[in-house]
Enzyme design. Structure first.
Site, short mmCIF file in Angstrom:
data_model
loop_
_atom_site.label_atom_id
_atom_site.label_comp_id
_atom_site.label_asym_id
_atom_site.label_seq_id
_atom_site.Cartn_x
_atom_site.Cartn_y
_atom_site.Cartn_z
N ASP A 56 0.84 -1.20 0.00
CA ASP A 56 0.00 0.00 0.00
C ASP A 56 0.88 1.25 0.00
O ASP A 56 2.02 1.24 0.49
CB ASP A 56 -0.97 0.01 1.19
CG ASP A 56 -0.28 0.08 2.54
OD1 ASP A 56 0.71 -0.65 2.73
OD2 ASP A 56 -0.73 0.86 3.39
N GLU A 111 0.00 -0.75 5.93
CA GLU A 111 1.06 -0.12 6.71
C GLU A 111 0.92 1.39 6.73
O GLU A 111 1.18 2.04 7.74
CB GLU A 111 2.43 -0.50 6.12
CG GLU A 111 3.59 -0.27 7.09
CD GLU A 111 4.17 1.14 7.02
OE1 GLU A 111 4.94 1.50 7.93
OE2 GLU A 111 3.85 1.89 6.07
#
Length: 394
Positions: A79, A142
């Site tokens: 991500d 994250e």
């Protein structure tokens, strides 16, 4: 399963990952790209999807080659943060464009380039065989709340008896050039939301009101003036920063009914989140006792300070980096938080990846040569790790 004969090019993998617009919490096909490269090497690829109240569902990938020990894990995230102001980019953020020896796109430095480098290194090791296991723990959470990602994958592995012996996180740790910094720990982080409640009234009649602002300011003054510590051998001094003060008052002749502040403390291993919360409450209680202030404090610790003491594991990574780059890495605990804060409870963990000058910026990019050499460093780490374990067992 026979590994592909054609060597993987980390640049190709990184570019493919960048072309997946995986802004948290979207996966956008990024994990499928990794599965397509890892499965032919013999990795058992497992999707783990987690959900939680009021947070997005997140897809994670756990891919493992081998079943024995020692178990070496690479942890990372596909991500990325949002593009921000699109007009500030001179390239398409999700095109994976190569220009003047650099790969451009959101995630090039943080941290799709590092993931690609590790996959290429894993192919080289898989082709020759080794004694033990290699895994990749890749999350899509994250850069977001970090609730349905690495932490829950680790809990799942623990529940079914899987043990990680050592872990490297591919965060962009280097400062000026590849190989100059390895993170062997991180400071902790605690956020505080402090509200003092008074009584609204007209400024010409202060005796009919109760102004919360001076009381809040006194609490903040005492908190900010206190020296938390002077640092340790491995950590810089802890610091408290006031990040917001607000009364929401648009009028000039009204005493506000409440005043709010937000603060953050980045702390070393002399403290815990609990000890710092207690200290903040003690300070606020003292001011309240003196002034009659009514306050509330909400404190949330997003990560505790941790240190992986310098030793054989960090020395192995440092030696590999120096061999490939000619640079002697600094062992540091500087910077923000990462998912290493969750991994530290399960295995010794260090962070090492690409230079970080462009992460989260417009025109984020990474040097093609750096991506290639990082794969060489990861390969040297894996070879040294499994060779060392074999020698220790002999």
């Amino acid at each position: 399963m026979t590994a592909p004969a054609t060597p993987y090019r980390p640049l190709d993998i990184a570019a493919e990952l960048i072309r997946c617009p995986s802004v948290t919490p979207e996966d956008a096909g990024a994990l499928a790209v990794l599965e397509r490269y890892l499965a032919p090497l013999g990795f058992a690829c497992e999707r783990m999807r987690f959900s939680d109240k009021d947070t997005p569902d997140i897809d994670n990938l756990y891919a493992r080659l081998g079943s024995g020990r020692p178990h070496f894990c690479f942890a990372g995230h596909t991500d990325v943060v949002p593009v921000g102001e699109a007009a500030a980019w001179t390239v398409d953020p999700f095109a994976g464009e190569v220009r003047d020896g650099r790969l451009y796109g959101r995630g090039a430095a943080d941290m799709k380039g590092s993931i690609a480098s590790f996959v290429a290194a894993a192919q080289r090791i898989a082709a020759e065989g080794f004694q033990g296991s290699i895994s990749l723990l890749i999350t899509g959470d994250e850069e977001g709340p970090s609730i349905n990602g690495t932490k829950k994958v680790l809990e799942t592995l623990k529940a079914r008896g899987e043990t990680i012996d050592h872990c490297i996180v591919g965060e962009p740790t280097c400062v000026e050039r590849l190989g100059d910094m390895i993170k062997v720990g991180r400071r902790g982080s605690i956020n505080g939301w402090l509200t003092v409640t008074g009584c609204q009234g007209h400024v010409a009649y202060p005796h009919l009101a109760d102004n919360p602002v001076p009381k809040l300011l006194e609490m903040l003054r005492r908190l900010e003036a206190h020296l938390l510590d002077e640092g340790t051998a491995h950590f810089q001094p802890s610091n408290l920063e006031i990040t917001s003060v607000d009364v929401g008052n648009s009028a000039t002749n009204v005493i506000p009914g409440s005043a709010r502040a937000v603060l953050n403390i980045r702390f070393n291993d002399l403290h815990t989140g609990a000890s710092l919360e207690k200290w903040m409450r003690d300070v606020c209680d003292a001011v309240a006792a003196e002034t009659g202030a009514r306050y509330t404090l909400k404190a949330v610790t997003s990560g505790e300070a941790f240190l992986t003491p310098p030793g054989a594991f960090s020395a192995l990574i440092a030696a590999a980096a120096q061999k490939v780059t000619g640079v002697t890495p600094e062992l540091s605990t500087s910077g923000g938080t990462s998912d290493a804060r969750f991994i530290r409870a399960h295995a010794p963990v260090v962070e090492f990846g690409l230079p970080n000058q462009t992460m989260h910026k417009a025109d984020e990019n990474a040097g093609i040569d750096d991506i290639t050499r990082l794969a060489d460093i990861y390969e040297a780490v894996l070879r040294g790790y499994f060779a060392g374990q074999a020698e220790a067992a002999a």
